[in-house]
Design an enzyme around this catalytic site. Sequence first.
Site, PDB file in Angstrom:
ATOM      1  N   HIS A   1     -18.965 -10.194  13.132  1.00  0.00           N
ATOM      2  CA  HIS A   1     -18.020  -9.220  12.600  1.00  0.00           C
ATOM      3  C   HIS A   1     -17.647  -8.292  13.739  1.00  0.00           C
ATOM      4  O   HIS A   1     -17.995  -7.125  13.745  1.00  0.00           O
ATOM      5  CB  HIS A   1     -18.629  -8.429  11.441  1.00  0.00           C
TER       6      HIS A   1
HETATM    7  C1  LIG Z   1     -21.852 -17.701  10.970  1.00  0.00           C
HETATM    8  C2  LIG Z   1     -20.736 -16.830  10.490  1.00  0.00           C
HETATM    9  C3  LIG Z   1     -20.791 -16.269   9.220  1.00  0.00           C
HETATM   10  C4  LIG Z   1     -19.767 -15.441   8.766  1.00  0.00           C
HETATM   11  N1  LIG Z   1     -19.841 -14.964   7.496  1.00  0.00           N
HETATM   12  C5  LIG Z   1     -18.852 -14.172   7.029  1.00  0.00           C
HETATM   13  C6  LIG Z   1     -18.878 -13.697   5.686  1.00  0.00           C
HETATM   14  O1  LIG Z   1     -19.769 -14.044   4.915  1.00  0.00           O
HETATM   15  N2  LIG Z   1     -17.898 -12.870   5.280  1.00  0.00           N
HETATM   16  C7  LIG Z   1     -16.877 -12.493   6.099  1.00  0.00           C
HETATM   17  O2  LIG Z   1     -16.036 -11.725   5.681  1.00  0.00           O
HETATM   18  N3  LIG Z   1     -16.797 -12.971   7.363  1.00  0.00           N
HETATM   19  C8  LIG Z   1     -17.756 -13.797   7.841  1.00  0.00           C
HETATM   20  N4  LIG Z   1     -17.672 -14.295   9.106  1.00  0.00           N
HETATM   21  C9  LIG Z   1     -16.478 -13.942   9.908  1.00  0.00           C
HETATM   22  C10 LIG Z   1     -15.279 -14.827   9.563  1.00  0.00           C
HETATM   23  O3  LIG Z   1     -15.590 -16.161   9.854  1.00  0.00           O
HETATM   24  C11 LIG Z   1     -14.086 -14.357  10.361  1.00  0.00           C
HETATM   25  O4  LIG Z   1     -13.781 -13.037   9.957  1.00  0.00           O
HETATM   26  C12 LIG Z   1     -12.837 -15.183  10.157  1.00  0.00           C
HETATM   27  O5  LIG Z   1     -13.033 -16.548  10.354  1.00  0.00           O
HETATM   28  C13 LIG Z   1     -11.785 -14.653  11.124  1.00  0.00           C
HETATM   29  O6  LIG Z   1     -10.587 -15.381  11.043  1.00  0.00           O
HETATM   30  P1  LIG Z   1      -9.694 -15.554  12.344  1.00  0.00           P
HETATM   31  O7  LIG Z   1      -8.504 -16.320  11.935  1.00  0.00           O
HETATM   32  O8  LIG Z   1      -9.516 -14.214  12.963  1.00  0.00           O
HETATM   33  O9  LIG Z   1     -10.607 -16.378  13.367  1.00  0.00           O
HETATM   34  P2  LIG Z   1     -11.197 -17.853  13.212  1.00  0.00           P
HETATM   35  O10 LIG Z   1     -11.244 -18.269  11.797  1.00  0.00           O
HETATM   36  O11 LIG Z   1     -12.448 -17.926  13.982  1.00  0.00           O
HETATM   37  O12 LIG Z   1     -10.122 -18.750  13.969  1.00  0.00           O
HETATM   38  C14 LIG Z   1      -9.840 -18.581  15.342  1.00  0.00           C
HETATM   39  C15 LIG Z   1      -9.464 -19.916  15.946  1.00  0.00           C
HETATM   40  O13 LIG Z   1      -8.826 -19.709  17.200  1.00  0.00           O
HETATM   41  C16 LIG Z   1      -9.265 -20.676  18.124  1.00  0.00           C
HETATM   42  N5  LIG Z   1      -9.058 -20.161  19.490  1.00  0.00           N
HETATM   43  C17 LIG Z   1      -9.774 -19.213  20.136  1.00  0.00           C
HETATM   44  N6  LIG Z   1      -9.279 -19.000  21.369  1.00  0.00           N
HETATM   45  C18 LIG Z   1      -8.225 -19.820  21.506  1.00  0.00           C
HETATM   46  C19 LIG Z   1      -7.302 -20.042  22.556  1.00  0.00           C
HETATM   47  N7  LIG Z   1      -7.366 -19.377  23.703  1.00  0.00           N
HETATM   48  N8  LIG Z   1      -6.344 -20.990  22.373  1.00  0.00           N
HETATM   49  C20 LIG Z   1      -6.269 -21.682  21.208  1.00  0.00           C
HETATM   50  N9  LIG Z   1      -7.110 -21.502  20.182  1.00  0.00           N
HETATM   51  C21 LIG Z   1      -8.075 -20.563  20.321  1.00  0.00           C
HETATM   52  C22 LIG Z   1     -10.712 -20.872  17.751  1.00  0.00           C
HETATM   53  O14 LIG Z   1     -11.201 -22.100  18.256  1.00  0.00           O
HETATM   54  C23 LIG Z   1     -10.655 -20.806  16.236  1.00  0.00           C
HETATM   55  O15 LIG Z   1     -10.425 -22.083  15.666  1.00  0.00           O
HETATM   56  C24 LIG Z   1     -18.667 -15.141   9.602  1.00  0.00           C
HETATM   57  C25 LIG Z   1     -18.604 -15.709  10.869  1.00  0.00           C
HETATM   58  C26 LIG Z   1     -19.625 -16.546  11.316  1.00  0.00           C
HETATM   59  C27 LIG Z   1     -19.522 -17.157  12.660  1.00  0.00           C
END
Ligand SMILES: Cc1cc2nc3c(=O)[nH]c(=O)nc-3n(C[C@H](O)[C@H](O)[C@H](O)COP(=O)(O)OP(=O)(O)OC[C@H]3O[C@@H](n4cnc5c(N)ncnc54)[C@H](O)[C@@H]3O)c2cc1C
Lengths: 590, 232
Positions: free
Chosen positions: A519
Amino acid sequence: MARTEPKKDVVIVGLGWTGSIAGIELAQEGLDIVALERGHDQSTVPDFQYPQQIDELKYGVRLKMMQKPSQQTLTVRRSGDETALPYRSLGSFLPGNGVGGAGTHWNGLNWRPMPEELRLRSYVAENWGEDIIPEGMNLGDYPVSYDELEPFFTRFEKVAGISGKAGNLNGEIQEGGNPFEGWRSEEFPMPPHRATWDSQKFGEAASAMGYHPFTASAGIASTSYTNPYGMQMGPCNFCGFCERFGCYQYSKSSPQTAILGALKQYPNFEYRTNSEVLKVETAADGKTATGVTYWDEAAQEEVFQPADIVILSSYQLNNVHLMLLSGIGGPVYDPVTGDGVLGKNYAYQMNGGVSLFFEDEHFNPFVGHGANGIALDDFAINQNDFGALGFIGGSYWRSGTFNGQPIRNMPLPSGTPSWGAGWKEGIGRWYGHAMSIGSHGSHMAYANNHLDLDPTYTDRHGRPLMRMTFNWQDNDLRMNQYMKSKMEPLAASMNPDSMQSGFKDVGAQYDVRPYQTTHNTGGHSMSETAREGSVNRYSQAWDKHNVFVMGAGNFVQNTQYNPTGLVGGLAYHTVNAIRTQYLSNPRPLV
Amino acid sequence: MTDLPGYPSRRNFLKGSAAGFALTGIAASAEAQVEAPVSLDEYETEYLNGAEWAFIMAATARLIPSEGDGPGALETRVPVFIDRQLAGDYGSADDWYMEGPHAPDAEPARGWQTPLTPAEVYRQAIPAFDAWCQSSHGASFAELDAETQDAALTSLSEGEVELSSELRDFWSLLLSNTKEGYFADPQYGGNAGMQSWVYIGFPGARAAYREWPERHNIEYPLGPVSISGERA
Ligand SMILES: Cc1cc2nc3c(=O)[nH]c(=O)nc-3n(C[C@H](O)[C@H](O)[C@H](O)COP(=O)(O)OP(=O)(O)OC[C@H]3O[C@@H](n4cnc5c(N)ncnc54)[C@H](O)[C@@H]3O)c2cc1C
Ligand code: SF4
């Protein structure tokens, strides 16, 4: 540059939760879209299939679903006086990698922020005066209110398929829900889950003390469900391989189960994996981006992908890194002068908990899901008297089995040896006879916690790593100690054979080794004016109007909850603004 | 109860489970193993050399001893697990950021900062620890009696054994890799016969408990299955 691809209307950087939301909503507009994903492709079938997925060593310990530091990482120091050192192996946080991102292997604890959390500075000022704000704390209001975001929280919850019980429907408090939550316009899409033995015990003890327990809301299907995109989920079977794992059946809400199958049907949407974006390219006038440069792993070459709109959805850490490397999001924040905005307001989460041991009871800790449990909000941000308590913040508490896998989940009463005959005796005696209660607390933003580029370490492309300057601060540690003082009596009232607490205390130093949470928040915060943050209320970069930045990097300070409910709500708020305001007339929306 | 595709009916497991549950150690492993693997004495290592293997055998046997209830590290073939892990991408830190400059003296809270991979740490730390055992106790670790071995491991765990800062995570690696080998799925070479799972009551890869959330305070009756479909 070896190759230039044909221009697209939209390029999406990262295909996790927010990239998938942007993809499908903009695909519905008929735009020509490409999503570039750094990692591999992955789907429920075949990638998360039973039984290969049920592998604690591979996914839980060796972290094969996560970002590999050899591919991308950052450096960490705890103050400006320390030399930052690389985060060489994953510990404290586990950024996702591959299609679905961290949304694939999250726990599914889906919460909305409290209305007060989105206007926290004003809330504090109105009730106690600004004088109680500690020096060095960047307490702020979000530039968008709970009421404005409410329809978008609802939208995300419907798409993701959230189970739970409303506690406040249009201002009317509902039996069985969280009486302290912000208002909801609708009931949850699915009913709440059944309670396991630990959560049941916790709920009963909490009720006996006059607290208000309720079933935690969960991005975990409790029934069969079809979401607004026509994606289907089936009820979870409490398999216990949830956090850090892809769901082997269609039960955990994730980009895979909620969006990607529908999104891939759009002929105007395309995605490329093993395509790591290295930089957002900007136009000569400095007012817009022209597209992105990425590394095509298969072709082993750099590619320029021109586009009219750039969506950064690569997770908070990667977004800030890309913005630092690309000169997007305003001047870099300087903690000494307080000038600049990019990298400011980095925040995290302040957690603690109590383990309870009951030799004669059976908790079957392997029966559970990532968001299992009974929770309470009696010590939440909008319940605490900050003036009297001496801190600004709050936490929610929860008890529920979610991972009984023995390599990582083997709580033993203190005094049990960590090896040898005594340890072996201890695991035989205590495995399955322990439960825990957790406090999941707020983390404010501070002048000293920030992100910039590292002067020494570089990645495999020769780019500087991002540098995190972060340490725990007294305000949040005092909050944590308050939770300890309240949780221990509740735990003791349950009459365990023994119990032990783990709550960081004032003076605690950030340790990158043990897992804490993924987070990570702030760094490209949203703000009322360009002087205070990197993006406006629509997550649109103040300095490049065709760049929209998704994710928890937008947070002004972290809330007391897991971030994704707010991340998802903000993502829908942003795509709505793009659809209804930006496409017809591209410009700064504020 | 859901039956797993391609697997024998889980209902049948129920019948055998009452007996299976009470079994520990050798008996359970003999029942579960389809084909007995080579004995640890005959095992051909993939990474560890002879002296290292002798050390790992002796050290893991003290970290999780055979005496008392439940299987020890040797019955569960933990040394095989460690050898294979070190031979693989974990041993060579393929996923980790290993670029310099390195600061092995940094405070432990700053994480892995040695320039060495886990496999290299074992390679350099074992002779260093053996040399310490020689000078402090008069023989290399494997040759000490059990009581002295325990004393030597206690010294190692408490940081009393002088190791260069590059090697200082050796104790925590050794202990965590030993427990990993004890509890991981048997496909990685340890946890032979799922004996550790039988001992503590972890059902392994069953991962289907739809009727169980509200079965409060009732002990789960079925023994474990492994990823490859073994049962115990
Ligand atoms: C183990 C774990 C448990 C969690 N549990 C919770 C929970 O219970 N409740 C909660 O609210 N949140 C939880 N989270 C957090 C939650 O997963 C994130 O808040 C959420 O996935 C964020 O969404 P996002 O789209 O910002 O990033 P993500 O879903 O992570 O997506 C980002 C994507 O961008 C890609 N990427 C990164 N850099 C680049 C680049 N330079 N070029 C191209 N692609 C790239 C990555 O590979 C990834 O696929 C948890 C996270 C983890 C790791
Ligand atoms: S616990 Fe439920 S939602 Fe989580 S991975 Fe298992 S079946 Fe899927």
